[in-house]
Design a protein around this motif. Structure first.
Motif, PDB file in Angstrom:
ATOM      1  N   LEU A 182      -2.714   3.128  -9.525  1.00 31.09           N
ATOM      2  CA  LEU A 182      -2.735   4.652  -8.974  1.00 31.09           C
ATOM      3  C   LEU A 182      -4.177   5.137  -9.162  1.00 31.09           C
ATOM      4  O   LEU A 182      -4.966   5.082 -10.246  1.00 31.09           O
ATOM      5  CB  LEU A 182      -1.862   5.612  -9.955  1.00 31.09           C
ATOM      6  N   ALA A 183      -4.974   5.593  -7.881  1.00 30.77           N
ATOM      7  CA  ALA A 183      -6.180   6.118  -8.027  1.00 30.77           C
ATOM      8  C   ALA A 183      -6.005   7.527  -8.107  1.00 30.77           C
ATOM      9  O   ALA A 183      -4.994   8.400  -8.059  1.00 30.77           O
ATOM     10  CB  ALA A 183      -6.601   5.947  -6.360  1.00 30.77           C
ATOM     11  N   GLU A 197      -7.069  -2.996  -8.738  1.00 30.96           N
ATOM     12  CA  GLU A 197      -5.683  -3.296  -8.482  1.00 30.96           C
ATOM     13  C   GLU A 197      -5.605  -4.640  -9.398  1.00 30.96           C
ATOM     14  O   GLU A 197      -4.524  -5.383  -9.632  1.00 30.96           O
ATOM     15  CB  GLU A 197      -5.396  -3.965  -7.203  1.00 30.96           C
ATOM     16  N   ARG A 200      -2.066   8.117  -3.746  1.00 31.91           N
ATOM     17  CA  ARG A 200      -2.835   6.997  -3.214  1.00 31.91           C
ATOM     18  C   ARG A 200      -2.896   5.828  -4.277  1.00 31.91           C
ATOM     19  O   ARG A 200      -3.580   5.997  -5.365  1.00 31.91           O
ATOM     20  CB  ARG A 200      -4.350   7.462  -3.043  1.00 31.91           C
ATOM     21  N   ALA A 201      -2.361   4.872  -3.846  1.00 30.24           N
ATOM     22  CA  ALA A 201      -1.898   3.637  -4.871  1.00 30.24           C
ATOM     23  C   ALA A 201      -1.585   2.523  -4.110  1.00 30.24           C
ATOM     24  O   ALA A 201      -1.334   2.246  -2.833  1.00 30.24           O
ATOM     25  CB  ALA A 201      -0.831   4.272  -5.772  1.00 30.24           C
ATOM     26  N   THR A 202      -1.529   1.569  -4.664  1.00 30.61           N
ATOM     27  CA  THR A 202      -0.785  -0.043  -4.503  1.00 30.61           C
ATOM     28  C   THR A 202       0.289  -0.140  -5.420  1.00 30.61           C
ATOM     29  O   THR A 202      -0.057  -0.185  -6.842  1.00 30.61           O
ATOM     30  CB  THR A 202      -1.860  -0.993  -4.541  1.00 30.61           C
ATOM     31  N   GLN A 258       1.023  -1.075   0.069  1.00 30.60           N
ATOM     32  CA  GLN A 258       0.138   0.056   0.199  1.00 30.60           C
ATOM     33  C   GLN A 258       0.999   1.262  -0.126  1.00 30.60           C
ATOM     34  O   GLN A 258       1.725   1.211   0.890  1.00 30.60           O
ATOM     35  CB  GLN A 258      -0.663   0.195   1.293  1.00 30.60           C
ATOM     36  N   LEU A 300      -9.747   2.408  -6.220  1.00 32.21           N
ATOM     37  CA  LEU A 300      -8.446   1.954  -6.715  1.00 32.21           C
ATOM     38  C   LEU A 300      -8.881   0.410  -7.108  1.00 32.21           C
ATOM     39  O   LEU A 300      -8.782  -0.386  -6.324  1.00 32.21           O
ATOM     40  CB  LEU A 300      -7.749   2.069  -5.551  1.00 32.21           C
ATOM     41  N   PHE A 328     -11.562   7.970  -4.133  1.00 26.66           N
ATOM     42  CA  PHE A 328     -10.826   6.780  -3.323  1.00 26.66           C
ATOM     43  C   PHE A 328     -10.340   7.768  -2.054  1.00 26.66           C
ATOM     44  O   PHE A 328      -9.564   8.545  -2.319  1.00 26.66           O
ATOM     45  CB  PHE A 328      -9.614   6.322  -3.870  1.00 26.66           C
TER      46      PHE A 328
END
Length: 420
Positions: free
Chosen positions: A191-192, A175, A148-150, A141, A173, A196
């Motif tokens: 990437l959001a 994935e 704001r992403a993973t 995370q 978001l 979110f």
């Protein structure tokens, strides 16, 4: 004894499965049903019937479906023809790490009428696990600065191409595509950009410095092979991806799936530069017989050659892969890609590739994903028409997924020349 096998029974969702039934009577008619329950408890199902050969075998790699949700030889038809019991439900994986989708395939000894649920016990059954993340991939995370992403990082030593993955205006978001790209050897940042956590559902501007921050974050990761990164994006995400390719030197390879070549709604802002959206015609919004809303012609005026909303794609230094569903009913993506390419040609550029698929709709997902012809965009519309015809759409998904990976590897991996 009748046996139904699936090989392998556990694999990535974008990889094929070999389904085979044996022990049947010669030329026996059978029905195969597939069911899946998503993480919200929504059911999806598909069915097709087959006739066994002279030795009592049905091999989906060779046998044609005689009817049901599809006909002809389609080894993965039971997967990509899965349809929701509740209209406008899109199959979407939320937890890519801890659990697979489980597809249960059942064999019945004769053709059954079309119905969502069959209560009679099957003659044989098998369950297939469909994963979105390969073993060894690390999921991280990211809440660094505004990002704001993973982040998904493949296992092993050495550096790999870095990619930012973005979806459209539905927000959140997602994935699933990023985890699959990481499973195939890319360091991928999902990437959001809206809807979110603390990101607004409907931003009043597209701040490209946010996306620059994300690009720099990815490039700084020790696993990422620079000096540039790629983008895989769709719809509103493709609009942003195109703008990133123009303004950010970090972006050298952009996959744009069914996106516009102009600013749709919120203005794009970058270091004092403002690109304003064009006009649009709400009277051109249409509804089909199922109540699905078409935005197909709404933005026609915004895409006129001299419109200030048209993005100056000729300024981009990197390469583009345009992916177009010619049966897209959400936006006129075929025309928008054509206009972007003509703009590049006028400036002497040849840094583009076009994949245009007749019969494909807006939601071009990884292979074997069910066709989604309509769903909601929260806060915008309750029933958007995405378009697409089943067989050509799923064929486009399978072909484009291979081409996306080839394109990214070509432009993100340095060519090593031998020295004599």
């Amino acid at each position: 004894m009748v046996q139904l096998t699936a090989t392998p029974t556990s694999t990535l969702v974008d990889e094929p499965v070999h389904i085979r039934a044996t022990g049947l009577a010669p030329f026996q008619l059978v029905s195969l049903h597939a069911t899946l329950e998503d993480e919200k408890g929504m059911f999806f199902n598909s069915w097709a019937y087959y006739r066994a050969n002279e030795v009592g075998e049905v091999d989906l790699d060779r046998a044609p479906a005689l009817g049901g949700d599809y006909t002809g030889v389609h080894p993965m038809g039971l997967f990509w023809s899965l349809k929701p019991e509740i209209f406008l439900t899109r199959l979407c994986k939320r937890d890519v790490m801890n659990s697979p989708f489980k597809v249960q395939i059942k064999l019945y000894d004769k053709e059954l009428p079309i119905q969502p649920k069959v209560t009679r016990a099957p003659t044989a059954s098998v369950t297939v696990e469909r994963w979105y993340m390969a073993s060894g991939v690390t999921r991280i995370q990211v809440r660094e600065g505004r990002i704001r992403a993973t982040l998904f990082v493949p296992p092993g030593d050495g550096q790999l191409p870095g990619v930012i993955d973005m979806y459209g205006g539905t927000g959140g978001l997602l994935e699933s595509r990023a985890s699959l790209l990481a499973s195939h050897g890319f360091v991928c940042l999902a990437l959001a950009h809206c809807g979110f956590e603390d990101l607004p559902a409907q931003p009043d501007k597209i701040d490209l410095e946010y996306f620059e921050e994300a690009a720099n974050f990815l490039l700084k990761h020790p696993k990422v092979l620079g000096p540039g990164i790629g983008i895989v994006s769709v719809c509103k995400g493709a609009e942003i991806g195109l703008s990133m390719a123009i303004h950010l030197k970090q972006v050298v390879a952009s996959v744009l799936i069914n996106g516009p070549n102009f600013v749709l709604s919120a203005p794009h802002v970058y270091r004092g530069l403002i690109l304003k959206p064009g006009s649009f015609s709400t009277e051109l919004i249409h509804s089909n017989s199922y109540g699905l809303i078409d935005f197909y012609h709404v933005f026609d005026k915004s895409n006129q050659e001299k419109s200030p909303s048209v993005l100056p794609i000729e300024k981009a230094k990197g390469h583009f892969l345009f992916i177009v569903g010619e049966a897209d009913k959400n936006i006129n993506s075929k025309v928008f890609a054509k206009n972007a390419i003509e703009q590049l040609k006028r400036h002497g550029k040849n840094n583009w590739t076009l994949l245009s698929y007749p019969g494909a709709g807006h939601m071009i997902d990884p292979p074997y994903s069910p066709l989604c012809t309509g769903s909601a965009i929260p806060g915008v519309c309750s029933a958007v028409h995405w378009g697409g015809e089943l067989v050509p759409h799923v064929a486009a998904q399978e072909h484009s997924w291979r081409e996306i990976q080839k394109f990214l590897r070509k432009h993100l991996t340095p060519v090593v020349t031998s020295q004599i």
